[in-house]
Design an enzyme around this catalytic site. Structure first.
Site, short mmCIF file in Angstrom:
data_model
loop_
_atom_site.label_atom_id
_atom_site.label_comp_id
_atom_site.label_asym_id
_atom_site.label_seq_id
_atom_site.Cartn_x
_atom_site.Cartn_y
_atom_site.Cartn_z
N HIS A 1 0.83 -1.20 0.00
CA HIS A 1 0.00 0.00 0.00
C HIS A 1 0.87 1.26 0.00
O HIS A 1 0.56 2.24 -0.69
CB HIS A 1 -0.92 0.00 1.23
CG HIS A 1 -2.05 -0.97 1.14
ND1 HIS A 1 -1.87 -2.33 1.27
CD2 HIS A 1 -3.39 -0.78 0.94
CE1 HIS A 1 -3.04 -2.94 1.16
NE2 HIS A 1 -3.98 -2.03 0.96
N HIS B 1 0.46 -2.80 9.58
CA HIS B 1 1.85 -3.00 9.16
C HIS B 1 2.75 -2.48 10.27
O HIS B 1 2.42 -1.52 10.96
CB HIS B 1 2.16 -2.23 7.86
CG HIS B 1 1.89 -3.02 6.62
ND1 HIS B 1 2.74 -4.02 6.17
CD2 HIS B 1 0.89 -2.94 5.71
CE1 HIS B 1 2.26 -4.51 5.04
NE2 HIS B 1 1.14 -3.88 4.74
N ASP C 1 7.93 -1.72 7.91
CA ASP C 1 7.35 -2.05 6.61
C ASP C 1 7.10 -0.79 5.78
O ASP C 1 7.38 -0.75 4.58
CB ASP C 1 6.02 -2.79 6.77
CG ASP C 1 6.15 -4.06 7.61
OD1 ASP C 1 7.29 -4.56 7.74
OD2 ASP C 1 5.13 -4.53 8.13
#
Length: 417
Positions: A289, A332, A336
């Protein structure tokens, strides 16, 4: 065109504007809106060092100056061609003059005694067409590469999901952000909505780009290389779930038919949780994302007019809020997001630096960037693109737009950050 060349010095401002539009340099229409043909051909490099012309393009007006020189050359040829009509030329001296011992009496054919004049055809170059070839075949190959990486990523996610330890056995790792911010359940939906808005804005912008083939090749190559790297990182190191709220789908234990159905479901839903297609775990390092949020903003800013600062700030805000919501949802780890942002920005900047510098497209002992594994594909896709791709726009549809504003083309300045 030839009739217009004859009268270039008497062009009106409207005719100058039409010429700029026809020659794909509409960004000069506004600063040169009051220029006549005589003013146009009198432009020099010094004029492009002053405002407002210095703000239009990063090439110091070299492209427009080259086109003006071509225009003056064509005008000069037309003027001399007219002088030879019906076998005579116009001279501003007496019929008889002496120069270096030769008589220059005008003959019937218009050629002075002792001299021979011939018309030489000088081809008018069209550098823009050759400088930025579309090469849709290469774009199709880049799309196939993108499609392969997308499918390979979904397969990797399905494989990694089988290796994630149960959260009861391996609890989430400590994270400094999670220690300071409690989880907000709806935050991840905001992240995905922001991502879809940015992708939508980029698609609309891409449709209006003049050199969409070149730019889409770059997007496909960069985004898919990033997802290929992501497949490696999330496979070699499988992190436990970031929070106890995760509800991972059951493991399949080698049932490849169920694996295939799960992969197809993930592809159909675009890999988004908001569509209900992504309920697998393990694809944490690094965040996909964040890659999309960052990369769409970078492309939007790189290939949109500089004067649309509010548009850049809007997209930057959507991107930053999206990344913050990833962490706020505890979906996350912070590492990350940080790693995804770092790798995405560096690959984007490296690729465009190499694409914008012709010397970096040639492998040599001093070009250390040529050692990256994707250098050969990069050369293949970029070798015919000469220089920085202009930020040119056009109306791509067959029907006319009712209130069409002037087209704008901007090139990134050297000191742009």
């Amino acid at each position: 065109m030839s009739g217009r060349m004859k009268e270039v010095v008497s062009w009106s401002p409207e005719e100058v504007t039409n010429w700029l539009m026809e020659n794909a340099v509409p960004e000069y229409c506004e600063p040169l809106k009051s220029f006549t043909g005589q003013d146009l051909i009198n432009l020099t490099e010094e004029d492009f060092k002053k405002t407002p012309l210095s703000r239009v393009s990063s090439d110091s007006g070299q492209q427009l100056l080259h086109m003006i020189e071509t225009l003056k050359m064509a005008h000069h040829i037309e003027a001399h061609k007219n002088g030879h009509v019906n076998g005579h030329i116009h001279v501003s001296v007496n019929n008889t003059a002496h120069e270096n011992g030769f008589s220059s009496k005008t003959k019937l054919n218009g050629v002075p005694n002792g001299y021979k004049k011939e018309m030489i055809k000088i081809p008018m170059p069209e550098p823009e067409r050759l400088q930025y070839p579309m090469e849709w075949g290469k774009t199709f190959l880049a799309f196939i590469y993108a499609l392969f990486c997308f499918i390979f990523t979904t397969v990797t996610i399905s494989v990694v999901h089988e290796r994630v330890p149960p959260k009861e056995v391996q609890p989430p790792l400590p994270d400094a952000f999670f220690d300071r911010f409690d989880r907000v359940q709806w935050a991840f939906s905001i992240c995905e909505i922001n991502g879809m808005i940015l992708v939508g804005l980029w698609l609309v912008q891409w449709l209006l780009l003049k050199y969409k083939s070149i730019i889409s090749r770059r997007f496909f190559c960069i985004v898919c290389t990033l997802y290929l790297y992501r497949c490696i990182t999330m496979y070699v190191t499988t992190l436990p779930v970031p929070g106890m709220h995760f509800k991972c789908s059951p493991k399949l234990f080698g049932d490849w038919e169920s694996h295939l159905r799960r992969i197809m479901k993930l592809i159909a839903g675009g890999g988004l949780s908001i569509t209900g297609s992504h309920n697998m775990c393990g694809d944490y390092l690094y965040s996909g994302h964040t890659v999309i949020l960052t990369l769409t903003y970078l492309f939007i800013k790189e290939y949109s007019p500089r004067r649309l600062w509010w548009y850049h700030w809007l997209c930057w805000t959507l991107s930053m809020v999206g990344m913050f919501c990833i962490l706020l949802a505890h979906d996350h780890y912070t590492v990350d997001v940080v790693v995804a942002y770092y790798i995405t920005t560096r690959l984007f900047w490296w690729y465009h630096t190499m694409a914008n510098q012709q010397v970096l497209k040639e492998a040599s002992q001093t070009n250390l960037l040529a050692r990256v594994w994707w250098y050969k594909p990069f050369q293949y896709f970029e070798k015919n693109v000469q220089g920085i791709v202009p930020r040119s726009y056009h109306w791509p549809f067959p029907w006319p737009v009712l209130h069409r504003g002037r087209q704008v083309k901007y090139s990134r300045l050297v000191n742009d950050t």
